[in-house]
Design a protein around this motif. Structure first.
Motif, short mmCIF file in Angstrom:
data_model
loop_
_atom_site.label_atom_id
_atom_site.label_comp_id
_atom_site.label_asym_id
_atom_site.label_seq_id
_atom_site.Cartn_x
_atom_site.Cartn_y
_atom_site.Cartn_z
N GLU A 509 0.83 -1.20 0.00
CA GLU A 509 0.00 0.00 0.00
C GLU A 509 0.86 1.25 0.00
O GLU A 509 0.47 2.28 -0.51
CB GLU A 509 -0.91 0.00 1.23
CG GLU A 509 -1.99 -1.07 1.20
CD GLU A 509 -3.06 -0.78 0.17
OE1 GLU A 509 -3.14 0.37 -0.29
OE2 GLU A 509 -3.79 -1.71 -0.19
N SER A 510 2.10 1.17 0.57
CA SER A 510 2.93 2.37 0.69
C SER A 510 3.49 2.81 -0.65
O SER A 510 3.89 3.95 -0.80
CB SER A 510 4.08 2.11 1.66
OG SER A 510 4.94 1.10 1.13
N VAL A 511 3.57 1.90 -1.62
CA VAL A 511 4.10 2.27 -2.93
C VAL A 511 3.18 1.83 -4.05
O VAL A 511 3.61 1.52 -5.14
CB VAL A 511 5.50 1.66 -3.15
CG1 VAL A 511 6.52 2.31 -2.24
CG2 VAL A 511 5.49 0.15 -2.99
N GLY A 512 1.90 1.79 -3.81
CA GLY A 512 0.97 1.41 -4.86
C GLY A 512 0.54 -0.04 -4.72
O GLY A 512 0.87 -0.73 -3.75
N ARG A 513 -0.21 -0.50 -5.71
CA ARG A 513 -0.78 -1.84 -5.59
C ARG A 513 -0.99 -2.44 -6.98
O ARG A 513 -1.37 -1.75 -7.93
CB ARG A 513 -2.10 -1.79 -4.83
CG ARG A 513 -2.71 -3.15 -4.52
CD ARG A 513 -3.89 -3.02 -3.57
NE ARG A 513 -4.93 -2.17 -4.12
CZ ARG A 513 -5.25 -0.96 -3.67
NH1 ARG A 513 -4.59 -0.46 -2.64
NH2 ARG A 513 -6.20 -0.25 -4.22
N GLY A 532 8.00 4.54 -7.89
CA GLY A 532 9.05 5.02 -8.77
C GLY A 532 9.17 4.18 -10.02
O GLY A 532 9.45 4.68 -11.09
N SER A 533 8.94 2.85 -9.86
CA SER A 533 9.08 1.98 -11.02
C SER A 533 8.47 0.61 -10.74
O SER A 533 8.22 0.25 -9.58
CB SER A 533 10.56 1.80 -11.41
OG SER A 533 11.28 1.20 -10.34
N LEU A 534 8.20 -0.12 -11.81
CA LEU A 534 7.79 -1.52 -11.73
C LEU A 534 9.04 -2.34 -11.98
O LEU A 534 9.69 -2.22 -13.02
CB LEU A 534 6.72 -1.82 -12.79
CG LEU A 534 6.27 -3.27 -12.92
CD1 LEU A 534 5.62 -3.77 -11.63
CD2 LEU A 534 5.29 -3.42 -14.09
N HIS A 535 9.38 -3.21 -11.02
CA HIS A 535 10.65 -3.92 -11.04
C HIS A 535 10.45 -5.38 -11.42
O HIS A 535 9.49 -6.02 -10.97
CB HIS A 535 11.32 -3.83 -9.66
CG HIS A 535 12.68 -4.46 -9.61
ND1 HIS A 535 13.80 -3.83 -10.07
CD2 HIS A 535 13.08 -5.67 -9.17
CE1 HIS A 535 14.85 -4.63 -9.92
NE2 HIS A 535 14.44 -5.75 -9.37
N PHE A 582 15.14 -5.70 -14.53
CA PHE A 582 14.63 -4.63 -15.37
C PHE A 582 13.69 -3.75 -14.57
O PHE A 582 13.15 -4.17 -13.55
CB PHE A 582 13.87 -5.19 -16.57
CG PHE A 582 14.60 -6.27 -17.31
CD1 PHE A 582 15.56 -5.94 -18.24
CD2 PHE A 582 14.32 -7.61 -17.10
CE1 PHE A 582 16.24 -6.93 -18.93
CE2 PHE A 582 14.98 -8.60 -17.78
CZ PHE A 582 15.96 -8.26 -18.71
N SER A 583 13.45 -2.56 -15.08
CA SER A 583 12.48 -1.67 -14.46
C SER A 583 11.75 -0.89 -15.53
O SER A 583 12.34 -0.57 -16.58
CB SER A 583 13.15 -0.70 -13.48
OG SER A 583 13.77 -1.39 -12.41
N ILE A 584 10.50 -0.58 -15.28
CA ILE A 584 9.72 0.32 -16.13
C ILE A 584 9.35 1.52 -15.29
O ILE A 584 8.75 1.37 -14.20
CB ILE A 584 8.45 -0.37 -16.66
CG1 ILE A 584 8.83 -1.56 -17.56
CG2 ILE A 584 7.58 0.61 -17.43
CD1 ILE A 584 7.64 -2.36 -18.05
N ALA A 585 9.71 2.71 -15.74
CA ALA A 585 9.45 3.92 -14.97
C ALA A 585 7.95 4.13 -14.78
O ALA A 585 7.14 3.83 -15.67
CB ALA A 585 10.07 5.13 -15.66
N ALA A 586 7.57 4.67 -13.62
CA ALA A 586 6.16 4.86 -13.29
C ALA A 586 5.48 5.81 -14.26
O ALA A 586 4.26 5.71 -14.47
CB ALA A 586 6.03 5.38 -11.86
N GLN A 633 8.07 -0.57 -6.71
CA GLN A 633 9.02 -0.08 -5.71
C GLN A 633 9.00 1.44 -5.69
O GLN A 633 8.63 2.09 -6.67
CB GLN A 633 10.43 -0.60 -6.01
CG GLN A 633 11.00 -0.22 -7.36
CD GLN A 633 12.38 -0.82 -7.59
OE1 GLN A 633 12.85 -1.64 -6.83
NE2 GLN A 633 13.03 -0.40 -8.67
N ALA A 634 9.41 1.99 -4.56
CA ALA A 634 9.30 3.44 -4.36
C ALA A 634 10.39 4.21 -5.10
O ALA A 634 10.17 5.33 -5.53
CB ALA A 634 9.36 3.76 -2.87
N LYS A 635 11.56 3.62 -5.25
CA LYS A 635 12.66 4.38 -5.84
C LYS A 635 12.59 4.36 -7.36
O LYS A 635 12.08 3.43 -7.97
CB LYS A 635 14.00 3.81 -5.38
CG LYS A 635 14.31 2.43 -5.90
CD LYS A 635 15.69 1.99 -5.44
CE LYS A 635 16.04 0.62 -6.00
NZ LYS A 635 17.38 0.19 -5.59
#
Length: 797
Positions: A509-513, A532-535, A582-586, A633-635
């Motif tokens: 909940e702190s960084v989305g769902r 911040g991104s989907l990891h 990998f990450s996709i920016a929010a 993730q938040a970062k």
């Protein structure tokens, strides 16, 4: 086309739907070519068809894919468009059946077809460097597999496409055709049309193995294709450069006869009429005689260096008596760094120069010393940085360029050769960021086509008519920089992939769902609070060499768009030092967006299945072939590699020294070396300050330009062992890469570039394997396609 009533600069069409990472022009050769009224062809990428042939008439509805030449997601890499003068153009394109060969188009699907398979079968005819004879015929270089690379001619028909002359009998021939007057069109015509002929002939450079690289001529007949003059007698090269049309059927150029150094020469296309006109400069001069611009009164300005001054501005009428020093812009022996000489109207030539006080800025000349002056100090208060890029005359006494004033980033500017008429047209990527406009092309009716990146849609085609209001001398108000809404500035570097995978947060909940939709193949982005991104982390795999994972998103009833694409490598081939993450920016996601995942492994395609795993993370699987975990993730996760791993983006660090740490691994028989070189755009373009042109991957001279831009670091690896390297690099641009296969000397080994256009049949030898992680394949034809022949991870300090 009807120009808007009010001045406007607008996105013409979002060809590659998505965010800033989804660009229609991620590769080189992206300029626009006029082949008929209201018909402009270009290469673009829509995410479904690869880099293919597109057309526009300046309207959104009229901007569309012409033909999927290489069917599916493969790239035909259509480029080299050269008009025949009858509403058609020849160009190069690649297919699986024919390799890269000669095609023809009239801007319609039915009128786009293979013109001739010059080298029959899947191998490429290696066609290159087109030059118009001005009579509906075009000459070019090609290799049919029998005669070597020789001179060919086409009239746009298969029967009329044929070998013109076997200048070096056998299979070793090599023709280096050069269009004349590459930088300008001679006087003040359409800047898209080049003056390449003289008295019905075309001049080109060629080494026949006897005379060195010298000036040749052709009239389109076998008998009329011959050495024009052996300027530097014997096997030595004369270094002919930079042609300018001085009228009366004569061309001015620079050449070195081996005795007097590089001097001014003139030719009428005959041996007797090819003579030196001056002997003004020292024999060892470094004369830059490929920077000519016409003043419109029989005079031309050019750049040269004498015994007193550095490279500075001169003027000539093509005679010794009429050639004289114009102005010492940077007083003393220091060069004025003059580039981009651009004629915009009679008696008005604009250019960039550095006087040692203001830095590289916009200047103007009328051919007199007093009329040669700083036009505008655009990047005021600094001697560093270049304020003007992509300067191009667009008719009506105007030039468009990419200007940087220190407030708005690299944005759309216009000049009419006066200080009052030199102004910002539009801040396309607001907030101090770069839209980097380029490829300015007049459409007619006061409209101009170009490409730019607004920070929302990626690099796409744009259109403006706003320069028609240049008579308004008011400078636009300068807004303070604001934070960009969806393209945050580069933050701290992410943890390198060689660290353990990031643990998922226990409180989602702190960084989305995230949520799973009922069919188990779609992932719902329920909320993005503080995200911040989907990891992604690769946990388990069973792949055959390399596979591509494509992440697509649909929001409501909208169209599906690609939000991420990564390469997955068989873990046994990658090495335990590297974990693929990998990450996709929010900012590429949206609340309520449904995501699907597709794995492309060779000819097989499979949609991923989703399940809820431990600690709230989602597990993504493709049968028993591979398994990934994903979570919000938040970062921010910053990946400095472009989406196809062709460049490292350091453009946000202008004027900074950037510390980089590299970790290198390989699993290969070859002792490979990786080198980096600086480029000026994300597509790998290299701006040539001497010619004022951007050389793109695949263009003649690109390899030499890339080697001249090398940075001082070489990466090597030992089998199954990780090695570390560090370097301090110059920020503000892009780093591209090339692999030296089984060696360290580019002159003696095979080279494979990160830009596919430089490789055989357009093969992509570099793959994005994770955040700031990429791998190279070191064999021709992509060899075993394992892409672990040199694997590199980097982080920025």
């Amino acid at each position: 086309m009807i120009a808007p009533a009010e001045p406007s600069t607008i996105l013409l069409k979002d060809i590659k739907l998505g965010g800033i990472g989804d660009s229609a022009f991620p590769a080189g050769r992206a300029g626009f070519t006029k082949i008929a009224p209201n018909t402009f062809v270009f290469q673009a990428y829509d995410g479904d068809h690869g880099h293919e042939l597109w057309v526009t008439d300046g309207t959104e509805a009229g901007t569309k894919l012409v033909k999927d030449i290489y069917a599916g997601w493969q790239y035909s890499n259509a480029f080299g468009f050269t008009p025949l003068g009858n509403g058609k153009a020849v160009f190069l394109a690649e297919t699986a059946e024919h390799g890269r060969e000669l095609w023809i188009t009239d801007g319609t699907e039915a009128g786009t077809q293979l013109l001739k398979d010059i080298k029959p079968g899947v191998e490429s005819g290696d066609s290159w460097t087109f030059g118009s004879l001005g009579n509906g015929q075009i000459i070019f270089a090609a290799d049919d597999g029998v005669h070597g690379r020789e001179l060919w001619i086409t009239d746009g028909t298969e029967g009329g496409t044929k070998l013109l002359k076997d200048t070096t009998p056998g299979s070793e021939g090599f023709v280096n055709l050069q269009q004349l007057d590459l930088a300008k069109d001679g006087v003040f015509g359409d800047p898209g049309s080049y003056t390449v002929e003289i008295n019905g002939q075309v001049l080109f450079k060629f080494d026949d193995g006897i005379h060195g690289i010298e000036l040749w001529v052709t009239d389109g007949t076998t008998a009329g294709t011959k050495l024009l003059k052996d300027i530097n007698p014997g096997a030595a090269t004369s270094g002919v450069r930079g042609f300018a049309d001085i009228g009366n059927g004569r061309l001015l150029f620079g050449a070195d006869d081996g005795t007097n150094g590089r001097e001014l020469w003139v030719t009428d296309g005959t041996e007797a009429g090819t003579v030196s006109t001056t002997s003004l400069f020292p024999a060892n001069n470094n004369l830059s005689l490929f920077e000519f611009a016409a003043l419109g009164n029989g005079q031309f300005v050019f750049v040269a260096s004498d015994e007193t001054h550095g490279n500075e501005l001169w003027v000539t009428d093509g005679t010794s008596a009429g050639t004289e020093f114009l102005k010492d812009i940077n007083p003393g022996s220091e060069p004025g760094s003059i580039t981009d000489l651009t004629a915009i109207s009679p008696g008005v030539v604009v250019f960039t120069a550095n006087d040692g006080t203001h830095g590289p800025e916009l200047w103007v000349t009328d051919g007199t010393s007093t009329g040669t002056k700083l036009l505008k100090d655009i990047l005021e208060g600094t001697v560093a940085g270049r304020s003007v890029r992509s300067l191009a005359a667009v008719g009506d006494g105007l030039a468009l360029f990419s200007g940087e004033d220190g407030v708005h980033g690299k944005e759309l500017w216009v000049t009419d050769g006066t200080a009052e008429g030199t102004r910002l047209v539009e801040d396309i990527h607001e907030g101090g960021f770069d839209s980097a406009p380029s490829d300015f092309t007049p459409l007619g009716n006061g409209q101009f086509l170009f490409q730019a990146n607004d920070g929302v849609n990626g690099r796409e085609p744009w259109i403006t008519n706003a320069i028609s209001s240049i008579e308004d001398p008011e400078e636009p108000p300068v807004d303070p920089p604001v934070d960009p809404p969806i393209d945050p500035p580069v933050g701290p570097p992410v943890d390198p992939p060689i660290d353990p995978p990031v643990d998922p947060p226990t409180d989602l909940e702190s960084v989305g769902r995230l949520g799973l939709l009922s069919e188990g193949t779609r992932l719902l982005v329920e909320s993005l609070d503080e995200v911040g991104s989907l990891h992604f982390s690769l946990e388990n795999w069973n792949l055959s060499n390399i596979a591509e994972m494509i992440v697509s998103g649909v929001y409501g009833e909208g169209a599906e768009k690609t939000v991420g694409q990564f390469s997955l490598l068989d873990g046994a081939e990658l090495g335990e030092q590297f974990a693929q993450a990998f990450s996709i920016a929010a900012n590429l996601l949206a609340e309520g967006m449904a995501l699907t995942f597709q794995l492309l492994d060779g000819e097989n395609s499979q949609t991923g299945s989703l399940t809820l795993g431990e600690s709230g993370k989602i597990e993504l699987s493709f049968g028993d072939r591979t398994l990934l975990s994903l979570f919000l993730q938040a970062k921010e996760a910053i990946n400095l590699l472009t989406e196809d791993a062709s460049s490292i983006d350091l453009s946000d660090h202008l004027g900074e020294d950037v510390s980089m740490a590299f970790t290198v691994f390989r699993e290969a028989n070859f002792n490979n070396t990786l080198k980096f070189y600086q480029t000026d755009d994300v597509s790998g373009g290299i701006f040539d300050e001497l010619t004022g042109l951007t050389i793109n991957p695949g263009d003649d001279g690109y390899e030499a330009a890339a080697l001249a831009r090398q940075v001082e670091i070489s990466l090597t690896g030992q089998n199954r062992n990780a090695q570390t390297f560090s370097a301090t690099l110059e920020g503000g641009g892009f780093l591209s890469m090339f692999l030296i296969a089984d060696g360290s000397d580019p002159a003696t080994s095979e080279l494979y570039f990160s830009h596919a256009g430089m490789n055989s049949v357009g093969n992509d030898h570099a793959k994005l394997l994770g955040n700031n992680l990429f791998g190279f394949e070191d064999m021709a034809g992509l060899g075993d396609k394992d892409f672990n022949d040199l694997v590199v991870h980097f982080e920025m300090g």
